[in-house]
Design an enzyme around this catalytic site. Structure first.
Site, short mmCIF file in Angstrom:
data_model
loop_
_atom_site.label_atom_id
_atom_site.label_comp_id
_atom_site.label_asym_id
_atom_site.label_seq_id
_atom_site.Cartn_x
_atom_site.Cartn_y
_atom_site.Cartn_z
N GLY A 94 1.75 -5.91 6.88
CA GLY A 94 1.30 -6.56 6.07
C GLY A 94 -0.30 -7.23 6.82
CB SER A 95 -2.78 -9.20 6.12
OG SER A 95 -2.12 -10.22 6.04
CG ASN A 112 -0.25 0.26 2.61
OD1 ASN A 112 0.91 -0.54 2.85
ND2 ASN A 112 -0.78 0.93 3.54
CD GLU A 139 7.98 -1.50 12.93
OE1 GLU A 139 8.27 -0.81 11.96
OE2 GLU A 139 8.78 -2.81 12.81
CB THR A 168 0.96 -12.10 5.95
OG1 THR A 168 -0.22 -12.14 5.59
CG2 THR A 168 1.70 -12.80 5.92
CD GLU A 195 4.48 -2.28 13.53
OE1 GLU A 195 2.85 -1.39 13.88
OE2 GLU A 195 4.20 -1.80 14.39
CB CYS A 246 -2.73 0.65 7.91
SG CYS A 246 -0.77 1.67 7.91
P1 NAD Z 1 -0.09 -9.09 3.17
O1 NAD Z 1 0.46 -10.32 4.75
O2 NAD Z 1 -0.77 -10.04 1.94
O3 NAD Z 1 1.35 -8.87 2.14
C1 NAD Z 1 2.47 -8.29 3.35
C2 NAD Z 1 3.68 -8.41 2.81
O4 NAD Z 1 4.17 -10.17 3.51
C3 NAD Z 1 4.10 -8.78 1.23
O5 NAD Z 1 5.34 -8.82 1.29
C4 NAD Z 1 3.62 -10.98 1.13
O6 NAD Z 1 4.52 -11.20 -0.12
C5 NAD Z 1 4.69 -11.38 2.29
N1 NAD Z 1 4.43 -12.76 2.46
C6 NAD Z 1 2.71 -12.64 2.69
N2 NAD Z 1 2.79 -14.53 3.24
C7 NAD Z 1 4.18 -14.66 3.59
C8 NAD Z 1 4.21 -15.38 4.83
N3 NAD Z 1 4.09 -17.05 4.77
N4 NAD Z 1 5.70 -15.37 4.97
C9 NAD Z 1 6.18 -14.42 4.67
N5 NAD Z 1 5.90 -12.94 4.70
C10 NAD Z 1 4.70 -13.61 3.67
O7 NAD Z 1 -0.30 -8.10 2.93
P2 NAD Z 1 -0.85 -7.20 1.64
O8 NAD Z 1 -2.59 -6.85 1.61
O9 NAD Z 1 0.59 -6.74 0.69
O10 NAD Z 1 -1.03 -5.41 2.89
C11 NAD Z 1 -2.64 -5.25 3.17
C12 NAD Z 1 -1.83 -5.16 4.84
O11 NAD Z 1 -1.23 -4.59 5.31
C13 NAD Z 1 -3.24 -4.60 5.39
O12 NAD Z 1 -4.44 -5.58 6.21
C14 NAD Z 1 -3.35 -2.91 6.01
O13 NAD Z 1 -3.50 -3.35 7.29
C15 NAD Z 1 -1.48 -3.68 6.50
N6 NAD Z 1 -0.76 -2.49 7.02
C16 NAD Z 1 -0.14 -2.67 8.18
C17 NAD Z 1 0.35 -1.57 8.58
C18 NAD Z 1 0.66 -0.95 9.83
O14 NAD Z 1 1.84 -0.27 9.94
N7 NAD Z 1 0.18 -1.54 11.09
C19 NAD Z 1 1.00 -0.42 7.07
C20 NAD Z 1 0.59 -0.44 6.20
C21 NAD Z 1 -0.64 -1.51 5.75
#
Ligand code: NAD
Length: 482
Positions: free
Chosen positions: A226-227, A150, A461, A230, A248, A282
């Site tokens: 990420g999510s 994002n 962080e 994950t 995060e 997020c």
């Molecule tokens: P995602 O979890 O699908 O992917 C994030 C990263 O993790 C990617 O690089 C992906 O390739 C990697 N990944 C996926 N599966 C994995 C595994 N099994 N092992 C290790 N790495 C793996 O998330 P997304 O769809 O890219 O991003 C959107 C999400 O991120 C939303 O839920 C959003 O709320 C969250 N987000 C959180 C913050 C925060 O600061 N809390 C900031 C931005 C986005």
């Protein structure tokens, strides 16, 4: 067609498998480049390079490390327009947004940690005339940095800059959906003179390259954004090797809007906190709770302003929203609009795909949506949508709004709008989230702790928190008495 390369041991190289993933431009729906489909062999190579670089990098004087990170920051600044264009093409966000937010912030991440490390100090605990304890804070080793799509360069650099500043070597994996600016960063790092192996960037799928980072026994520390799903997966994989983790994750942030707020400022900011970056931040507030006396006025004004927002070609300067990141994500957003209807919600505006006749005719665009008539505990109000969709609900009392706000499994951010500061502080104290904004949104000081509670995060962080996270504290006790 452009082939992105991995950056390992100071060189740009193809993945060992020689396989690539298609990379789409969300505004046109076309494949425009190829991303390495790396696997555990590429990660092993990156770890070996980092391992070789670590002994020297970890004892490089902080001033030298700082100067190198400053050079990277300057190169990001100098290439702002190029990077912003690449970010917009890769992610679908308006180019003006990438130029004014994403890329400047990526440069500040390097700049901030390049200077923070110079001022980083550790503690001493004195036991009268008996002994002196002091804490060494040493680089840990190889840090795994995994980031989402994002805010691609913004969040990737938020992780690698403090890890490097603290003296660690890095194996980073950007999102396979938005890899381009991380690839361009590797070129800038070569230009800046980054020693081989200090920073390695491996591209690929999460379940392959990402999972290989979480499982690698020689990576003792991982930072992930990420999510939540994950994050849980990474925690499970990393547990047997006791890695230090910073996670995060997702959010479902509430906005608490009281009738005594500064109305115009609230309205303008709420529009931004709802739909900036197509709602794919997020920290976006997706549940808008409005005190009942203000509810109807707010609803009518907010819907009227939302209807005026322009969804358009991200390369044009006059659009408010660009494309959402992928077809799968567009379908997810639309499925939540359907769910909201099934749950009894009324779509007051938006929620339909936007179709164009020009170069964007196959792109993934959706109108920003405002929904009312849902209960606080239905799925639409409990699950993260991560798109330009908000729900609005009235509330009557502070007790009620607190219950609504705290009802989700998430706890990332909350925004409170009121001129009654006693009430604002009382609520800030009671809301379960890591970040509270009062009468503002996304006002960020990089020194503050950043992160979420509950299913939104583990650890913090930002500022010194990040430098503490990326170092191993070691207590040394020296006896003074004979
Ligand atoms: P995602 O979890 O699908 O992917 C994030 C990263 O993790 C990617 O690089 C992906 O390739 C990697 N990944 C996926 N599966 C994995 C595994 N099994 N092992 C290790 N790495 C793996 O998330 P997304 O769809 O890219 O991003 C959107 C999400 O991120 C939303 O839920 C959003 O709320 C969250 N987000 C959180 C913050 C925060 O600061 N809390 C900031 C931005 C986005």
């Amino acid at each position: 067609m452009k082939k992105i390369k991995n950056y390992i041991n100071g060189e740009l190289i193809a993945p060992i498998s020689n396989q690539y993933i298609d990379n789409y431009n969300p505004a046109t729906g076309e494949i425009y480049s190829h991303v390495p489909d790396s696997d555990e062999r590429d990660i092993a190579m990156a770890v070996a390079a980092a391992e070789k670089a670590f002994p020297k990098w970890s004892v490089t004087p902080v001033e030298e490390r700082s100067q190198l990170l400053m050079r990277v920051s300057q190169l990001i600044e100098q290439n702002r327009d190029k990077l912003a264009l690449a970010e917009s093409i890769d992610n679908g966000k308006p180019v003006w947004l990438a130029k004014s937010v994403d890329i400047p912030r990526a440069a500040s991440n390097f700049h901030f940690f390049a200077t923070a490390i110079i001022h980083f100090a550790s503690e001493a605990h004195i036991m009268a005339d008996t002994a002196i304890n002091y804490t060494l804070r040493q680089p840990i080793g190889i840090a795994g940095c995994i980031s989402p799509w994002n805010l691609p360069l913004y969040l990737f650099t938020w992780k690698i800059a403090p890890a490097l500043a603290a003296g660690n070597c890095v194996v980073g994996k950007p999102s396979e959906i938005t890899p381009m600016t991380a690839y361009m960063l590797s070129e800038l790092c070569i230009e800046a003179g980054m020693p081989p192996g200090v920073l390695n960037i491996v591209h690929g799928y999460g379940h392959k390259a990402g999972a290989a980072i979480s499982a690698h026994p020689k990576i003792p520390v991982i930072t992930f954004t990420g999510s939540t799903r994950t994050g849980a997966e990474i925690a499970k994989t990393a547990a047997p090797t006791f890695k230090k983790l910073s996670l995060e994750m997702g959010g479902k942030n509430p906005n608490l809007i009281f009738a005594d707020c500064n109305y115009e400022e609230m309205l303008q900011t709420t529009l931004r906190s709802s739909f900036s970056n197509q709602g794919e931040i997020c920290l976006c507030g997706s549940r808008l709770f409005v005190e009942r006396p203000l509810y109807e006025k707010f609803r009518d004004d907010f819907v009227a302003r939302t209807k005026k927002l322009k969804v358009g070609d991200p390369l044009l300067e006059d659009g408010n929203l660009g494309a959402v990141v992928s077809m799968a994500h567009l379908e997810k957003i639309l499925s939540y609009i359907e769910l909201a209807k099934q749950e009894g919600g009324t779509i007051l505006c938006g929620g339909k795909p936007v179709k164009f006749e020009d170069r964007c005719k196959h792109g993934w665009f959706v109108e920003p949506a405002v929904i009312e008539g849902l209960t606080y505990d239905c799925r639409t109000n409990q699950e993260e949508i991560f798109g330009p969709v908000v729900t609005i609900m009235p509330f009557d009392t502070e007790e009620e709004i607190l219950q609504f706000a705290n009802s989700t499994p998430y706890g990332l951010a909350a925004t409170i709008w009121t001129e009654n500061l006693t009430r604002a502080h009382r609520l800030a104290n009671a809301i379960q989230s890591g970040i509270i904004w009062i009468n503002c949104w996304m006002l960020r000081d990089l020194r503050t702790p950043f992160g979420g509670m509950k299913n939104s995060g583990l650890g913090r962080e930002g500022g010194l928190e990040a430098l503490r996270f990326f170092t191993e504290p070691k207590n040394v006790c020296l006896k003074l008495k004979k």
